[in-house]
Motif scaffolding. Sequence first.
Motif, PDB file in Angstrom:
ATOM      1  N   HIS A 109     -52.564  53.388-106.792  1.00  0.00           N
ATOM      2  CA  HIS A 109     -52.434  52.793-105.456  1.00  0.00           C
ATOM      3  C   HIS A 109     -53.524  53.279-104.504  1.00  0.00           C
ATOM      4  O   HIS A 109     -53.363  53.178-103.285  1.00  0.00           O
ATOM      5  N   HIS A 110     -54.631  53.765-105.038  1.00  0.00           N
ATOM      6  CA  HIS A 110     -55.773  54.173-104.217  1.00  0.00           C
ATOM      7  C   HIS A 110     -57.011  53.436-104.708  1.00  0.00           C
ATOM      8  O   HIS A 110     -57.183  53.214-105.908  1.00  0.00           O
ATOM      9  N   LYS A 111     -57.865  53.102-103.747  1.00  0.00           N
ATOM     10  CA  LYS A 111     -59.072  52.352-104.048  1.00  0.00           C
ATOM     11  C   LYS A 111     -60.240  53.323-104.224  1.00  0.00           C
ATOM     12  O   LYS A 111     -60.484  54.178-103.360  1.00  0.00           O
ATOM     13  N   TYR A 112     -60.955  53.181-105.349  1.00  0.00           N
ATOM     14  CA  TYR A 112     -62.060  54.082-105.661  1.00  0.00           C
ATOM     15  C   TYR A 112     -63.294  53.264-106.032  1.00  0.00           C
ATOM     16  O   TYR A 112     -63.191  52.164-106.600  1.00  0.00           O
ATOM     17  N   LEU A 113     -64.443  53.866-105.737  1.00  0.00           N
ATOM     18  CA  LEU A 113     -65.701  53.378-106.290  1.00  0.00           C
ATOM     19  C   LEU A 113     -65.962  54.189-107.562  1.00  0.00           C
ATOM     20  O   LEU A 113     -66.166  55.407-107.493  1.00  0.00           O
ATOM     21  N   SER A 114     -65.903  53.528-108.707  1.00  0.00           N
ATOM     22  CA  SER A 114     -66.088  54.216-109.985  1.00  0.00           C
ATOM     23  C   SER A 114     -67.518  54.013-110.461  1.00  0.00           C
ATOM     24  O   SER A 114     -68.029  52.887-110.467  1.00  0.00           O
ATOM     25  N   THR A 115     -68.163  55.129-110.849  1.00  0.00           N
ATOM     26  CA  THR A 115     -69.487  55.079-111.451  1.00  0.00           C
ATOM     27  C   THR A 115     -69.425  55.815-112.788  1.00  0.00           C
ATOM     28  O   THR A 115     -68.797  56.869-112.900  1.00  0.00           O
ATOM     29  N   LEU A 116     -70.064  55.237-113.801  1.00  0.00           N
ATOM     30  CA  LEU A 116     -70.028  55.785-115.142  1.00  0.00           C
ATOM     31  C   LEU A 116     -71.437  56.076-115.623  1.00  0.00           C
ATOM     32  O   LEU A 116     -72.386  55.364-115.256  1.00  0.00           O
ATOM     33  N   SER A 117     -71.555  57.105-116.435  1.00  0.00           N
ATOM     34  CA  SER A 117     -72.822  57.432-117.068  1.00  0.00           C
ATOM     35  C   SER A 117     -72.513  58.102-118.402  1.00  0.00           C
ATOM     36  O   SER A 117     -71.732  59.054-118.462  1.00  0.00           O
ATOM     37  N   THR A 118     -73.099  57.587-119.464  1.00  0.00           N
ATOM     38  CA  THR A 118     -72.900  58.152-120.804  1.00  0.00           C
ATOM     39  C   THR A 118     -74.052  59.093-121.122  1.00  0.00           C
ATOM     40  O   THR A 118     -75.228  58.704-121.056  1.00  0.00           O
ATOM     41  N   MET A 119     -73.703  60.363-121.461  1.00  0.00           N
ATOM     42  CA  MET A 119     -74.713  61.365-121.772  1.00  0.00           C
ATOM     43  C   MET A 119     -75.150  61.195-123.225  1.00  0.00           C
ATOM     44  O   MET A 119     -74.332  61.312-124.155  1.00  0.00           O
ATOM     45  N   SER A 120     -76.424  60.891-123.401  1.00  0.00           N
ATOM     46  CA  SER A 120     -76.935  60.622-124.742  1.00  0.00           C
ATOM     47  C   SER A 120     -76.926  61.863-125.631  1.00  0.00           C
ATOM     48  O   SER A 120     -76.810  61.754-126.851  1.00  0.00           O
ATOM     49  N   PHE A 121     -77.027  63.052-125.035  1.00  0.00           N
ATOM     50  CA  PHE A 121     -77.125  64.269-125.822  1.00  0.00           C
ATOM     51  C   PHE A 121     -75.796  64.611-126.493  1.00  0.00           C
ATOM     52  O   PHE A 121     -75.754  65.023-127.655  1.00  0.00           O
ATOM     53  N   THR A 122     -74.686  64.435-125.759  1.00  0.00           N
ATOM     54  CA  THR A 122     -73.369  64.807-126.291  1.00  0.00           C
ATOM     55  C   THR A 122     -72.486  63.614-126.591  1.00  0.00           C
ATOM     56  O   THR A 122     -71.483  63.752-127.304  1.00  0.00           O
ATOM     57  N   GLY A 123     -72.820  62.419-126.019  1.00  0.00           N
ATOM     58  CA  GLY A 123     -71.962  61.254-126.187  1.00  0.00           C
ATOM     59  C   GLY A 123     -70.783  61.251-125.246  1.00  0.00           C
ATOM     60  O   GLY A 123     -69.925  60.365-125.323  1.00  0.00           O
ATOM     61  N   TRP A 124     -70.703  62.242-124.345  1.00  0.00           N
ATOM     62  CA  TRP A 124     -69.613  62.282-123.380  1.00  0.00           C
ATOM     63  C   TRP A 124     -69.835  61.225-122.301  1.00  0.00           C
ATOM     64  O   TRP A 124     -70.975  60.831-122.003  1.00  0.00           O
ATOM     65  N   THR A 125     -68.756  60.796-121.659  1.00  0.00           N
ATOM     66  CA  THR A 125     -68.807  59.833-120.553  1.00  0.00           C
ATOM     67  C   THR A 125     -68.470  60.557-119.265  1.00  0.00           C
ATOM     68  O   THR A 125     -67.380  61.141-119.142  1.00  0.00           O
ATOM     69  N   LEU A 126     -69.407  60.512-118.340  1.00  0.00           N
ATOM     70  CA  LEU A 126     -69.237  61.156-117.039  1.00  0.00           C
ATOM     71  C   LEU A 126     -68.770  60.101-116.043  1.00  0.00           C
ATOM     72  O   LEU A 126     -69.409  59.056-115.880  1.00  0.00           O
ATOM     73  N   VAL A 127     -67.642  60.353-115.399  1.00  0.00           N
ATOM     74  CA  VAL A 127     -67.048  59.402-114.454  1.00  0.00           C
ATOM     75  C   VAL A 127     -66.922  60.090-113.100  1.00  0.00           C
ATOM     76  O   VAL A 127     -66.416  61.215-113.003  1.00  0.00           O
ATOM     77  N   ASN A 128     -67.366  59.375-112.066  1.00  0.00           N
ATOM     78  CA  ASN A 128     -67.246  59.870-110.702  1.00  0.00           C
ATOM     79  C   ASN A 128     -66.440  58.854-109.894  1.00  0.00           C
ATOM     80  O   ASN A 128     -66.829  57.692-109.787  1.00  0.00           O
ATOM     81  N   LEU A 129     -65.315  59.256-109.363  1.00  0.00           N
ATOM     82  CA  LEU A 129     -64.449  58.402-108.554  1.00  0.00           C
ATOM     83  C   LEU A 129     -64.557  58.834-107.104  1.00  0.00           C
ATOM     84  O   LEU A 129     -64.192  59.958-106.749  1.00  0.00           O
ATOM     85  N   VAL A 130     -65.077  57.921-106.270  1.00  0.00           N
ATOM     86  CA  VAL A 130     -65.260  58.210-104.850  1.00  0.00           C
ATOM     87  C   VAL A 130     -64.238  57.406-104.059  1.00  0.00           C
ATOM     88  O   VAL A 130     -64.180  56.178-104.199  1.00  0.00           O
TER      89      VAL A 130
END
Length: 575
Positions: free
Chosen positions: A252-273
């Motif tokens: 029930h909260h509105k966020y600006l989601s940005t995603l970035s996949t790290m090529s070195f580890t394959g992890w997905t970095l997510v930032n919710l503002v």
Amino acid sequence: MKIKIRIRHKLVLFVLIGVLLTSGISLLYVQNMHKLYEQIVYEQTSEKLYLYSERIEDKLAAIDRMTQSIASDADIQHGLEKIKQNKNSRETYYAIRAMEEKLLSYRFFNYPIRSVAIIDYWGNDYWLGTTKDETAPAYSKQFIAMAAQKEGGSLWKGGERDSKIFTSLREIRAVKSMDFPSLGTLIVRVNASDLIESIGSNHPSSNNKLLIYEDHTPIYWNDEQWRDKPMPSSLIQNERSGERYEMITLNHHKYLSTLSTMSFTGWTLVNLVPYESLFQQAILMKKILLLLYTFILVSLVWIGLIFARSITRPLETLAFRMSKVEQGDFVTYREEPVRNGDEIGWLTNSFDKMTVSLDRLIKDNYIKQIHIKESQYEALKAKLNPHFLYNTLDSINWLARRQGQERISSMVKALGDMLRSTTSRKEMTMLQEEIQHVNNYLLIQKYRFEERLQCEINIPDELNRCYIPAIILQPIVENAIKYGIDELTGECHITISGERFGEQLDIWIADQGPGMDTHYLEQDSGDGIGLRSIHERLRLLYGEPYGIGILEGIDQGTIIRIRIPVLLKEGVSYV
């Protein structure tokens, strides 16, 4: 039904429409600017997260290079080989001490490393760091197995027990042997929070939700409400579609989601503002502008009412005076003095002066108009009544027949019929009536020319009911008799024919005379019997394509062609 709107309301409506239109355009502009601002914020936030993920990858890569250096170190390789060959011996003891001293020579304090552990071939672990992380046997076996699968390569794991540790795994293999046998496993644990904080100014704001996922499972979070929660389905869809940013609603909260996949580890970095933290000032500005536009709208409508009343009130007074004048009261100008000094006041004064002049003119000219009407009546009575001529010709016809003068009787009857046709007020007549008028004229002329005048009329029956302008054939026939006499025989042969071409009617009057100039109508000569008048009349009635044409005869003579539209009903205009 026509809606009647007063001028006052029209002015207010005009002001209201202008204000609404201006406000609508302004609000649309603000909305578009807000969307543009959102787009810029989205792109900048996405770019910032991408740079932030690159900084994290650089830190992890530096640690990875250090682990590779440790795994390939000659002293450590020698110590692990001794331990593998002799599990319990004095040489093994000295090899362990030498290996621990070698580990102390590495500058671990340059990295946010929590601990470094080497597990030898027999499963014994050797620790170095601020904290000795005791790992459950199951975890140790799992780590050794995962490292072995990489065959000396690096493997990063997260979320071992909580969100505070990233673990680097690497199998240590003997580099001197060609088959690279396994000597042990290197495990490096990194403080995730220290690693994130070491990035510096690129660290996301404290209001942001920073999440790192491995296979859609959280391995790092800076807010405990995201602990043990898998990646939301909307973020998974964005990751698969390649969308780097999107506005989403979670809990029930509105966020600006940005995603970035790290090529070195394959992890997905997510930032919710949080949306409110990004656009709080923009939302406040939109509310202020909305209130301002509302205030301006109300103010302008109120000013428009006052302005409209200042214009319409004098006009309403003037309209009231006009209604009085319409009823015959020409002294209403004395009731109220005019106070306006603008154009409306000038119009009111002019109207008052006009009422005075009208009152005087009506009184002065009333008797004169009566006298003029009486004079016109007397003049009409003095005009010759055409019926007197008709009755006189009928009397002559009766007297000639009584005396046995049939030729005189027929001439008088034909003349009477021609007189009725020429004095008729009809603009249009049927073609058969016009032919009858021509026959009456030819009857009179035959008594003059006798056998020398021959006329043949070939008009199809279906054309007799077409309407043509009255008295256009007889003047042309008269012209043909006057100029169409054969110079050798002295005879005059005239042919009248007609034909319909679609919606066009052509009538030809041909003679056997010496002929005439085909460009006669284009000349300024005053000769002829009304050919130009008839031509101009037809052009005025039907337009440019129609009128009279002068053609040369087949052998000799002249052909006059009359071209008009086909009219089956009187009064139709083709101009």
